[in-house]
Design a protein around this motif. Structure first.
Motif, mmCIF file in Angstrom:
data_model
loop_
_atom_site.group_PDB
_atom_site.id
_atom_site.type_symbol
_atom_site.label_atom_id
_atom_site.label_comp_id
_atom_site.label_asym_id
_atom_site.label_seq_id
_atom_site.Cartn_x
_atom_site.Cartn_y
_atom_site.Cartn_z
ATOM 1 N N SER A 36 0.873 -1.204 0.040
ATOM 2 C CA SER A 36 -0.033 0.006 0.065
ATOM 3 C C SER A 36 0.973 1.121 -0.076
ATOM 4 O O SER A 36 0.543 2.402 -0.350
ATOM 5 N N TYR A 74 2.205 8.793 10.209
ATOM 6 C CA TYR A 74 3.251 7.742 9.715
ATOM 7 C C TYR A 74 4.147 8.243 8.985
ATOM 8 O O TYR A 74 4.117 9.123 8.226
ATOM 9 N N VAL A 113 -4.699 8.142 9.282
ATOM 10 C CA VAL A 113 -4.879 6.485 9.309
ATOM 11 C C VAL A 113 -5.697 6.585 10.502
ATOM 12 O O VAL A 113 -5.430 6.517 11.683
ATOM 13 N N ASN A 115 -0.784 4.318 13.000
ATOM 14 C CA ASN A 115 0.611 4.323 13.239
ATOM 15 C C ASN A 115 1.251 5.796 13.563
ATOM 16 O O ASN A 115 1.183 6.217 12.358
ATOM 17 N N ASP A 136 -5.875 5.858 5.081
ATOM 18 C CA ASP A 136 -4.984 4.902 4.991
ATOM 19 C C ASP A 136 -5.361 3.818 6.117
ATOM 20 O O ASP A 136 -5.303 4.357 7.181
ATOM 21 N N TYR A 189 -4.540 -1.448 9.397
ATOM 22 C CA TYR A 189 -4.724 -1.936 10.549
ATOM 23 C C TYR A 189 -6.141 -2.292 11.145
ATOM 24 O O TYR A 189 -6.284 -2.908 12.001
ATOM 25 N N LYS A 226 -0.781 -6.995 6.733
ATOM 26 C CA LYS A 226 -1.054 -7.190 8.006
ATOM 27 C C LYS A 226 -1.768 -8.476 8.510
ATOM 28 O O LYS A 226 -1.923 -9.020 9.345
HETATM 29 C C1 LIG Z 1 0.373 3.552 8.290
HETATM 30 C C2 LIG Z 1 1.024 2.742 7.227
HETATM 31 N N1 LIG Z 1 0.552 2.875 5.854
HETATM 32 C C3 LIG Z 1 1.312 2.064 4.880
HETATM 33 C C4 LIG Z 1 2.064 1.156 5.413
HETATM 34 C C5 LIG Z 1 2.839 0.482 4.333
HETATM 35 O O1 LIG Z 1 2.437 -1.181 4.044
HETATM 36 P P1 LIG Z 1 2.506 -2.088 2.962
HETATM 37 O O2 LIG Z 1 3.318 -1.221 1.769
HETATM 38 O O3 LIG Z 1 3.274 -3.023 3.407
HETATM 39 O O4 LIG Z 1 1.286 -2.373 2.455
HETATM 40 C C6 LIG Z 1 2.418 0.817 6.694
HETATM 41 C C7 LIG Z 1 3.430 -0.066 6.882
HETATM 42 O O5 LIG Z 1 3.687 -0.319 8.236
HETATM 43 C C8 LIG Z 1 1.929 1.691 7.752
HETATM 44 O O6 LIG Z 1 2.046 1.434 9.051
#
Ligand SMILES: Cc1ncc(COP(=O)(O)O)c(C=O)c1O
Length: 404
Positions: free
Chosen positions: A102, A127, A172, A177, A205, A208, A238
């Protein structure tokens, strides 16, 4: 003076503060709450192996061929169904783009909406990789204050009056995060309405949201979106495994098509084989049962961590008590220099991620992020005890310094 003629996008100092922190925390003597990894013992290795074999048997040639930039249709259908069932988002495969993690959605949205000098609203804190992405496109940041219920929409409206030029807001809303905080439904609805009224895009986003171990599910911001101003993104990282590098975006058709054009320039399409395997995994397994297992484990680790924080930390220390996700956020009143606290923790053989890189603007001193998802139970109590000793030592050193 740089050695080569880099673009303005490349960070000037070339330093990687978080990389340095994770390197320091990698010493085997150190109990590290710094990382952000899912628990590998729950990766469904045997089920993924079976799904992979079945894909090779049934669709081997298609899976190994180039594919569509928007993603494998079967996977987009799977996503559309789950988004309706779980998030109340009425969508269809045309409005969905599969991405390479993502993280790629954050990058493509940055590329699509931010010109140098444009204003981006972020949560305070947010984040850290999103800050890095938006910075690389030349964003100017406005940090919107939070409380225990996530981003404050009253503060957001104030900020909007001051910065009506804003183009993008990044949030988020579930188990954020780094803070673990969750935005309630009324704020989500208010946010969707403000996006329409002030004409800015919201990037919601949600990596989680599925990992909930307490409380009630809250509908997505996207489910309140009537004008197409909300782009929703999530990931298989996740709920399945981050090594697959598969995420997705859902948006208005015009937006998703523009993001897909940009994606095509970036990497043509996401890993075709991985997409076929994930779609097969969903067909052959009960994902909700799997998510329940993850949520139960993280919930018990979170409880162990907060129980020990209550037992060992000074009583005035504030900490979030998330109902899901992988992180909690601590703020130690009186700590002036979080880096000093981090260095003291390393001496005590324990680590966290200091708050600083999560702030696009001014830092709230004494704050840091703890991860519990990737931490074995027997390490949690020992690690939190060490952290408590380090906090007490830094606070008493500061008192001595003031009294000198
Ligand atoms: C808030 C948030 N967005 C996006 C991501 C990106 O995750 P991924 O590229 O593995 O989907 C993370 C990864 O820890 C995250 O904490």
């Amino acid at each position: 003076m740089e050695m080569f003629k880099y673009s303005k996008r490349v960070p000037k100092d070339g330093s990687d503060a978080v990389g340095e922190i994770l390197k320091a925390a990698a010493d085997p003597k150190i109990i590290s709450f710094a990382g952000g990894l899912p628990a590998p013992e729950l990766f469904p290795v045997a089920e993924m192996k079976k799904a992979t074999d079945d894909v090779y048997d049934e669709n081997g040639k298609e899976a190994l061929q180039y594919g569509s930039a928007k993603g494998v249709l079967k996977l987009r259908k799977t996503i559309a169904k789950r988004m309706l069932d779980r998030e109340g988002i009425k969508t269809d495969p045309d409005h969905i783009m599969v991405s390479t993690g993502s993280e790629q959605v954050i990058d493509l949205v940055g590329k699509a909406f931010i010109d140098s000098g444009d204003t981006v609203f972020v949560e305070q804190p947010t984040y850290l990789c999103a800050i890095d992405v938006f910075k690389s496109y030349g964003a100017k940041f406005v940090s919107v204050p939070m409380d225990d219920d996530g981003m404050r929409t009253d503060a957001l409206e104030e900020a909007l009056k001051e910065h009506p030029e804003v183009k993008l807001l990044y949030t988020v809303p579930n188990f954020q995060n780094p803070t673990g905080r969750t935005m309630p439904a009324d704020r989500r609805e208010a946010l969707a309405k403000l996006a329409e009224k002030y004409d800015f895009m919201v990037l919601e986003d949600n990596p989680y949201g599925d990992i909930r171990f307490a409380g009630e599910h809250v509908p997505s911001v996207k489910s309140f979106d009537k004008s197409g101003h909300v782009i929703y993104m999530s990931t298989f990282s996740k709920i399945l495994a981050p090594g697959l590098r598969l995420g997705w975006a859902i948006a208005d058709l015009d937006v998703i098509n523009k993001l897909t054009v940009l994606k095509q320039s970036a990497d043509l399409h996401s890993d075709n084989l991985a997409q076929y395997i994930v779609a097969k995994f969903f067909e052959e397994n009960d994902i909700e049962k799997h998510i329940e297992k993850i949520s139960q484990l993280y919930g018990s680790r979170k409880k162990l961590m907060t129980d020990n924080i209550k037992k060992y930390f000074p009583k005035n220390v504030k900490f979030s008590d998330p109902e899901g996700g992988m992180f909690l956020w601590v703020q130690v009143p009186g700590v002036k220099d979080t880096t000093k606290l981090f260095n003291m923790c390393i001496k005590h053989n324990v680590a966290f991620v200091p708050g600083v890189p999560f702030f696009a603007g001014a830092e709230i001193p004494g704050s840091f992020r703890l991860n519990y998802s990737n931490m074995k139970e027997d390490q949690i109590e020992v690690g939190i005890k060490r952290l408590a000793s380090a906090i007490k030592e830094v606070l008493s050193e500061q008192t001595v310094a003031v009294n000198k």
